[in-house]
Design a protein around this motif. Sequence first.
Motif, PDB file in Angstrom:
ATOM      1  N   PRO A 157       0.814  -1.223   0.000  1.00  0.00           N
ATOM      2  CA  PRO A 157       0.000   0.000   0.000  1.00  0.00           C
ATOM      3  C   PRO A 157       0.845   1.270   0.000  1.00  0.00           C
ATOM      4  CG  PRO A 157       0.153  -0.885   2.217  1.00  0.00           C
ATOM      5  CD  PRO A 157       0.878  -1.850   1.334  1.00  0.00           C
ATOM      6  N   PHE A 158       0.240   2.363  -0.514  1.00  0.00           N
ATOM      7  CA  PHE A 158       0.829   3.693  -0.480  1.00  0.00           C
ATOM      8  C   PHE A 158      -0.152   4.616   0.246  1.00  0.00           C
ATOM      9  CE2 PHE A 158       2.549   1.730  -4.329  1.00  0.00           C
ATOM     10  CZ  PHE A 158       3.914   1.968  -4.191  1.00  0.00           C
ATOM     11  N   ARG A 159       0.373   5.514   1.061  1.00  0.00           N
ATOM     12  CA  ARG A 159      -0.463   6.505   1.739  1.00  0.00           C
ATOM     13  C   ARG A 159      -0.537   7.763   0.871  1.00  0.00           C
ATOM     14  NH1 ARG A 159      -1.636   6.505   7.040  1.00  0.00           N
ATOM     15  NH2 ARG A 159      -1.003   8.674   7.351  1.00  0.00           N
ATOM     16  N   ILE A 160      -1.760   8.160   0.543  1.00  0.00           N
ATOM     17  CA  ILE A 160      -2.003   9.309  -0.329  1.00  0.00           C
ATOM     18  C   ILE A 160      -2.792  10.350   0.438  1.00  0.00           C
ATOM     19  CG2 ILE A 160      -2.987  10.094  -2.509  1.00  0.00           C
ATOM     20  CD1 ILE A 160      -0.746   8.099  -2.875  1.00  0.00           C
ATOM     21  N   GLY A 161      -2.307  11.569   0.474  1.00  0.00           N
ATOM     22  CA  GLY A 161      -3.043  12.661   1.091  1.00  0.00           C
ATOM     23  C   GLY A 161      -3.942  13.349   0.071  1.00  0.00           C
ATOM     24  N   LEU A 162      -5.211  13.534   0.433  1.00  0.00           N
ATOM     25  CA  LEU A 162      -6.146  14.276  -0.414  1.00  0.00           C
ATOM     26  C   LEU A 162      -6.105  15.734   0.034  1.00  0.00           C
ATOM     27  CD1 LEU A 162      -9.200  11.811  -0.400  1.00  0.00           C
ATOM     28  CD2 LEU A 162      -7.094  11.743  -1.778  1.00  0.00           C
ATOM     29  N   ALA A 163      -5.801  16.634  -0.888  1.00  0.00           N
ATOM     30  CA  ALA A 163      -5.556  18.034  -0.514  1.00  0.00           C
ATOM     31  C   ALA A 163      -6.467  18.984  -1.268  1.00  0.00           C
ATOM     32  CB  ALA A 163      -4.096  18.396  -0.770  1.00  0.00           C
ATOM     33  N   ASP A 164      -6.815  20.058  -0.597  1.00  0.00           N
ATOM     34  CA  ASP A 164      -7.631  21.141  -1.145  1.00  0.00           C
ATOM     35  C   ASP A 164      -6.814  22.433  -1.068  1.00  0.00           C
ATOM     36  OD1 ASP A 164     -10.447  22.392  -1.735  1.00  0.00           O
ATOM     37  OD2 ASP A 164      -9.659  23.519  -0.019  1.00  0.00           O
ATOM     38  N   PRO A 165      -6.937  23.330  -2.061  1.00  0.00           N
ATOM     39  CA  PRO A 165      -6.133  24.561  -2.052  1.00  0.00           C
ATOM     40  C   PRO A 165      -6.305  25.403  -0.795  1.00  0.00           C
ATOM     41  CG  PRO A 165      -7.135  24.252  -4.209  1.00  0.00           C
ATOM     42  CD  PRO A 165      -7.726  23.217  -3.305  1.00  0.00           C
ATOM     43  N   ASP A 166      -7.514  25.415  -0.212  1.00  0.00           N
ATOM     44  CA  ASP A 166      -7.775  26.242   0.964  1.00  0.00           C
ATOM     45  C   ASP A 166      -7.699  25.455   2.272  1.00  0.00           C
ATOM     46  OD1 ASP A 166      -8.211  28.573  -0.555  1.00  0.00           O
ATOM     47  OD2 ASP A 166     -10.277  27.950  -0.969  1.00  0.00           O
ATOM     48  N   HIS A 167      -8.179  24.244   2.284  1.00  0.00           N
ATOM     49  CA  HIS A 167      -8.272  23.460   3.515  1.00  0.00           C
ATOM     50  C   HIS A 167      -7.043  22.580   3.745  1.00  0.00           C
ATOM     51  CE1 HIS A 167     -12.491  24.537   4.244  1.00  0.00           C
ATOM     52  NE2 HIS A 167     -12.652  24.433   2.939  1.00  0.00           N
ATOM     53  N   GLY A 168      -6.153  22.478   2.776  1.00  0.00           N
ATOM     54  CA  GLY A 168      -4.985  21.623   2.923  1.00  0.00           C
ATOM     55  C   GLY A 168      -5.363  20.153   2.841  1.00  0.00           C
ATOM     56  N   VAL A 169      -4.539  19.293   3.443  1.00  0.00           N
ATOM     57  CA  VAL A 169      -4.812  17.853   3.422  1.00  0.00           C
ATOM     58  C   VAL A 169      -6.019  17.578   4.320  1.00  0.00           C
ATOM     59  CG1 VAL A 169      -3.934  15.560   3.983  1.00  0.00           C
ATOM     60  CG2 VAL A 169      -2.417  17.264   2.945  1.00  0.00           C
ATOM     61  N   PHE A 170      -7.062  17.001   3.733  1.00  0.00           N
ATOM     62  CA  PHE A 170      -8.293  16.778   4.493  1.00  0.00           C
ATOM     63  C   PHE A 170      -8.605  15.303   4.704  1.00  0.00           C
ATOM     64  CE2 PHE A 170      -9.448  17.152   0.022  1.00  0.00           C
ATOM     65  CZ  PHE A 170     -10.329  16.100  -0.184  1.00  0.00           C
ATOM     66  N   ALA A 171      -7.842  14.406   4.075  1.00  0.00           N
ATOM     67  CA  ALA A 171      -8.054  12.976   4.277  1.00  0.00           C
ATOM     68  C   ALA A 171      -6.818  12.227   3.805  1.00  0.00           C
ATOM     69  CB  ALA A 171      -9.293  12.494   3.517  1.00  0.00           C
ATOM     70  N   ILE A 172      -6.637  11.030   4.333  1.00  0.00           N
ATOM     71  CA  ILE A 172      -5.556  10.139   3.932  1.00  0.00           C
ATOM     72  C   ILE A 172      -6.177   8.848   3.418  1.00  0.00           C
ATOM     73  CG2 ILE A 172      -3.503   8.863   4.669  1.00  0.00           C
ATOM     74  CD1 ILE A 172      -3.054  11.819   4.763  1.00  0.00           C
ATOM     75  N   ARG A 173      -5.677   8.377   2.300  1.00  0.00           N
ATOM     76  CA  ARG A 173      -6.156   7.122   1.733  1.00  0.00           C
ATOM     77  C   ARG A 173      -4.997   6.158   1.566  1.00  0.00           C
ATOM     78  NH1 ARG A 173     -10.019   8.863   3.311  1.00  0.00           N
ATOM     79  NH2 ARG A 173     -11.969   9.489   2.285  1.00  0.00           N
ATOM     80  N   SER A 174      -5.286   4.873   1.714  1.00  0.00           N
ATOM     81  CA  SER A 174      -4.317   3.823   1.440  1.00  0.00           C
ATOM     82  C   SER A 174      -4.624   3.245   0.068  1.00  0.00           C
ATOM     83  CB  SER A 174      -4.407   2.726   2.503  1.00  0.00           C
ATOM     84  OG  SER A 174      -3.485   1.683   2.232  1.00  0.00           O
TER      85      SER A 174
END
Length: 301
Positions: free
Chosen positions: A197-214
């Motif tokens: 697995p790889f850990r992927i950060g989901l990011a928004d321009p204003d809110h920054g990283v808002f979730a992590i996915r495997s």
Amino acid sequence: MSAKLTRRRFLAISAAALGGAAPAARAAPVTWQGFALGAEARLTIHAPPPLADRAIAAALSQLRQAEQLFSLYDPASALSRLNRTGVLKNPPPPFLDLARLCTRVHAATAGVFDPSVQPLWQALARGGGGVRAAARLTGWHKVSVTAREIRLAPGQALTFNGIAQGYATGMVRAALGRLGLERVLVNAGEFAALGGPFRIGLADPDHGVFAIRSLTGRAIATSSPGALRLQGAAHILHPARDRRPLWATVSTEAGSAALADAASTAFCLMSEGEITAALARLPAGTKATLLAQDGSQKTLG
């Protein structure tokens, strides 16, 4: 739909060696830096140098091919020739494959995913009117897609910028898999994994990283309408120009990076109910994480 290559991110490919080859995985990585797909790029391969060199060459070959097929800025690309003449005879297999995927996602999203918004984008970018006339030119249902030719309706032009980054990401992943690499994370604007697995950060321009996915063996694509403004509006355009994005950011996970890319683009313009209906029409396992303007989020699928 986005009609410019606006979601370009730092392109990085980091691949571990062949499965089970622990000594190679500990070797110093082979790296390449330069530009690809209009972005600064870095490729890092953790593998024996001969294999790493082959992997980098294969990745760059796929990225060059994607540019030759789907670029709006290269006048010799297949897409530029189609937009200029209105017809592309004997479309190359990847071009035909992508066009057919556009048809499937267009149907699944009830027409919201629509690569024919290029004239609308151009009219908005120029300013001074012509937007209504340009909006009347949109409509993927007017595009004829067959193995013999792809033909546009008069006045139409296409952009694949809501899907081409994902497609290129998938091309690179497939090429590295053919070389025997078994643990690869590709980021060519979207993410695709071989193994994990790889850990992927989901990011928004204003809110920054808002979730992590495997991520294991699948792909994730993210669209943020507010990342670029066009005449005061978001750069992701509805083909009928009758609605604005409903979400700050959408990330979609699917088996295919191209499918994830196209779906994330369209879902920005769709309500929760519409997205749920679209997911039911898309391949099993497709998921969407929706970030609202207030920072709240939910995952569907």
